[in-house]
Design a protein around this motif. Sequence first.
Motif, PDB file in Angstrom:
ATOM      1  N   GLY A   1     -11.916  10.796   2.188  1.00  0.00           N
ATOM      2  CA  GLY A   1     -10.718  10.952   1.393  1.00  0.00           C
ATOM      3  C   GLY A   1     -10.841  10.251   0.048  1.00  0.00           C
ATOM      4  O   GLY A   1     -11.836   9.591  -0.246  1.00  0.00           O
ATOM      5  N   PHE A   2      -9.794  10.377  -0.754  1.00  0.00           N
ATOM      6  CA  PHE A   2      -9.776   9.736  -2.070  1.00  0.00           C
ATOM      7  C   PHE A   2      -9.706   8.215  -1.955  1.00  0.00           C
ATOM      8  O   PHE A   2      -9.044   7.670  -1.065  1.00  0.00           O
ATOM      9  CB  PHE A   2      -8.550  10.183  -2.871  1.00  0.00           C
ATOM     10  CG  PHE A   2      -8.726  11.471  -3.608  1.00  0.00           C
ATOM     11  CD1 PHE A   2      -9.510  11.527  -4.754  1.00  0.00           C
ATOM     12  CD2 PHE A   2      -8.103  12.629  -3.174  1.00  0.00           C
ATOM     13  CE1 PHE A   2      -9.661  12.705  -5.463  1.00  0.00           C
ATOM     14  CE2 PHE A   2      -8.246  13.824  -3.868  1.00  0.00           C
ATOM     15  CZ  PHE A   2      -9.035  13.862  -5.014  1.00  0.00           C
ATOM     16  N   ASP A   3     -10.384   7.533  -2.848  1.00  0.00           N
ATOM     17  CA  ASP A   3     -10.164   6.114  -3.097  1.00  0.00           C
ATOM     18  C   ASP A   3      -9.280   6.061  -4.332  1.00  0.00           C
ATOM     19  O   ASP A   3      -9.755   6.203  -5.464  1.00  0.00           O
ATOM     20  CB  ASP A   3     -11.479   5.378  -3.329  1.00  0.00           C
ATOM     21  CG  ASP A   3     -11.284   3.909  -3.653  1.00  0.00           C
ATOM     22  OD1 ASP A   3     -10.117   3.470  -3.768  1.00  0.00           O
ATOM     23  OD2 ASP A   3     -12.290   3.191  -3.816  1.00  0.00           O
ATOM     24  N   LEU A   4      -8.001   5.871  -4.133  1.00  0.00           N
ATOM     25  CA  LEU A   4      -7.056   5.963  -5.238  1.00  0.00           C
ATOM     26  C   LEU A   4      -7.064   4.734  -6.130  1.00  0.00           C
ATOM     27  O   LEU A   4      -6.471   4.763  -7.213  1.00  0.00           O
ATOM     28  CB  LEU A   4      -5.648   6.240  -4.698  1.00  0.00           C
ATOM     29  CG  LEU A   4      -5.508   7.588  -3.974  1.00  0.00           C
ATOM     30  CD1 LEU A   4      -4.092   7.770  -3.455  1.00  0.00           C
ATOM     31  CD2 LEU A   4      -5.904   8.755  -4.870  1.00  0.00           C
TER      32      LEU A   4
ATOM     33  N   VAL B   1      -3.535   2.993   5.351  1.00  0.00           N
ATOM     34  CA  VAL B   1      -2.145   2.839   4.934  1.00  0.00           C
ATOM     35  C   VAL B   1      -2.035   2.450   3.462  1.00  0.00           C
ATOM     36  O   VAL B   1      -1.191   2.974   2.731  1.00  0.00           O
ATOM     37  CB  VAL B   1      -1.428   1.816   5.836  1.00  0.00           C
ATOM     38  CG1 VAL B   1      -0.067   1.452   5.253  1.00  0.00           C
ATOM     39  CG2 VAL B   1      -1.252   2.376   7.240  1.00  0.00           C
ATOM     40  N   ASP B   2      -2.876   1.527   3.018  1.00  0.00           N
ATOM     41  CA  ASP B   2      -2.812   1.105   1.616  1.00  0.00           C
ATOM     42  C   ASP B   2      -3.061   2.268   0.671  1.00  0.00           C
ATOM     43  O   ASP B   2      -2.377   2.423  -0.352  1.00  0.00           O
ATOM     44  CB  ASP B   2      -3.834  -0.007   1.347  1.00  0.00           C
ATOM     45  CG  ASP B   2      -3.465  -1.323   2.028  1.00  0.00           C
ATOM     46  OD1 ASP B   2      -2.273  -1.495   2.363  1.00  0.00           O
ATOM     47  OD2 ASP B   2      -4.363  -2.162   2.222  1.00  0.00           O
ATOM     48  N   GLN B   3      -4.046   3.096   0.995  1.00  0.00           N
ATOM     49  CA  GLN B   3      -4.350   4.253   0.155  1.00  0.00           C
ATOM     50  C   GLN B   3      -3.212   5.272   0.195  1.00  0.00           C
ATOM     51  O   GLN B   3      -2.879   5.891  -0.830  1.00  0.00           O
ATOM     52  CB  GLN B   3      -5.653   4.891   0.617  1.00  0.00           C
ATOM     53  CG  GLN B   3      -6.894   4.078   0.345  1.00  0.00           C
ATOM     54  CD  GLN B   3      -7.265   4.077  -1.131  1.00  0.00           C
ATOM     55  OE1 GLN B   3      -6.895   4.967  -1.879  1.00  0.00           O
ATOM     56  NE2 GLN B   3      -8.004   3.060  -1.547  1.00  0.00           N
TER      57      GLN B   3
ATOM     58  N   ARG C   1      -0.517   4.368  -2.088  1.00  0.00           N
ATOM     59  CA  ARG C   1      -0.882   4.713  -3.462  1.00  0.00           C
ATOM     60  C   ARG C   1      -0.644   6.207  -3.720  1.00  0.00           C
ATOM     61  O   ARG C   1      -0.225   6.604  -4.810  1.00  0.00           O
ATOM     62  CB  ARG C   1      -2.335   4.359  -3.739  1.00  0.00           C
ATOM     63  CG  ARG C   1      -2.619   2.862  -3.785  1.00  0.00           C
ATOM     64  CD  ARG C   1      -4.101   2.588  -3.983  1.00  0.00           C
ATOM     65  NE  ARG C   1      -4.391   1.165  -3.943  1.00  0.00           N
ATOM     66  CZ  ARG C   1      -4.356   0.346  -4.988  1.00  0.00           C
ATOM     67  NH1 ARG C   1      -4.057   0.830  -6.181  1.00  0.00           N
ATOM     68  NH2 ARG C   1      -4.633  -0.939  -4.857  1.00  0.00           N
ATOM     69  N   ALA C   2      -0.912   7.046  -2.712  1.00  0.00           N
ATOM     70  CA  ALA C   2      -0.677   8.483  -2.862  1.00  0.00           C
ATOM     71  C   ALA C   2       0.790   8.766  -3.137  1.00  0.00           C
ATOM     72  O   ALA C   2       1.139   9.618  -3.962  1.00  0.00           O
ATOM     73  CB  ALA C   2      -1.139   9.221  -1.604  1.00  0.00           C
ATOM     74  N   SER C   3       1.651   8.036  -2.457  1.00  0.00           N
ATOM     75  CA  SER C   3       3.087   8.178  -2.703  1.00  0.00           C
ATOM     76  C   SER C   3       3.438   7.762  -4.119  1.00  0.00           C
ATOM     77  O   SER C   3       4.205   8.436  -4.816  1.00  0.00           O
ATOM     78  CB  SER C   3       3.866   7.340  -1.694  1.00  0.00           C
ATOM     79  OG  SER C   3       5.252   7.377  -1.961  1.00  0.00           O
TER      80      SER C   3
END
Length: 256
Positions: free
Chosen positions: A117-120, A149-151, A154-156
């Motif tokens: 997945g993305f590393d935001l 959860v942390d990532q 960030r998506a939100s």
Amino acid sequence: MIPTKLSVNLNKIALIRNSREGNYPDLIAHGRTCLEAGADGLTVHPRPDQRHIRAADIPDLTTLLSHWPEAEFNIEGNPFAPSLGTYPGFMALVAEHPPHQCTLVPDSNDQLTSDHGFDLTQAGQRLTPIIRQIKDLGVRVSLFMDPDVDQIERASDLGADRIELYTGPYALAHRHAHSDLAQLLERYRTAAERARELGLGVNAGHDLNLDNLAQFLRVVGAAEVSIGHALTVDALAMGLTPAVAAYRQICQTPIR
């Protein structure tokens, strides 16, 4: 439990077609069969090398979906992918033929398939205007994410509408009956729960199949799953219509 929508990924059908000249198997005909069998939508992942879905397929698929007003078209891909030959670039393709949903994936040209997945913390700043641009087209934006959860928080913050949980690690653990399967499932459940608390829809995909799909949906749940590779393999033995029906049955009524 709310039923999960099934989006059939057509990439492997296109890959077989591309192994010969001409249009056999007919991608649009097979997409129509999936929809007639009850699929809730179709997914494609056009890459710059066009090794399976080609940019030229997108207009015909858009037209096909227009005859199924309840079904959705999901275009996946790397939003940073530039033009290459007859591939116009991911963002140009989406702008010309806006789908119902756009799933942004951090894959590169040399990857066999999406595998993370993305590393935001790295990509977030570049993604922010892209997400805004896609949403301005009236298209739902989903980000391909690991169960972190942390990532997901960030998506939100970036304004995504949904996440798609990358389920490759789950599928691998399930296939080999790893002792940490329950712990891994709990990570997915926690990530999905946090996403929903933040108002994000939760999709899932990658290596989900008839053996592992029900357990994932029972524990984690999902608004939508996109499945292509396993469904295409099952169709070789079962036929395409029965294969779609088998996956849809699990999505509608996960085994408890």
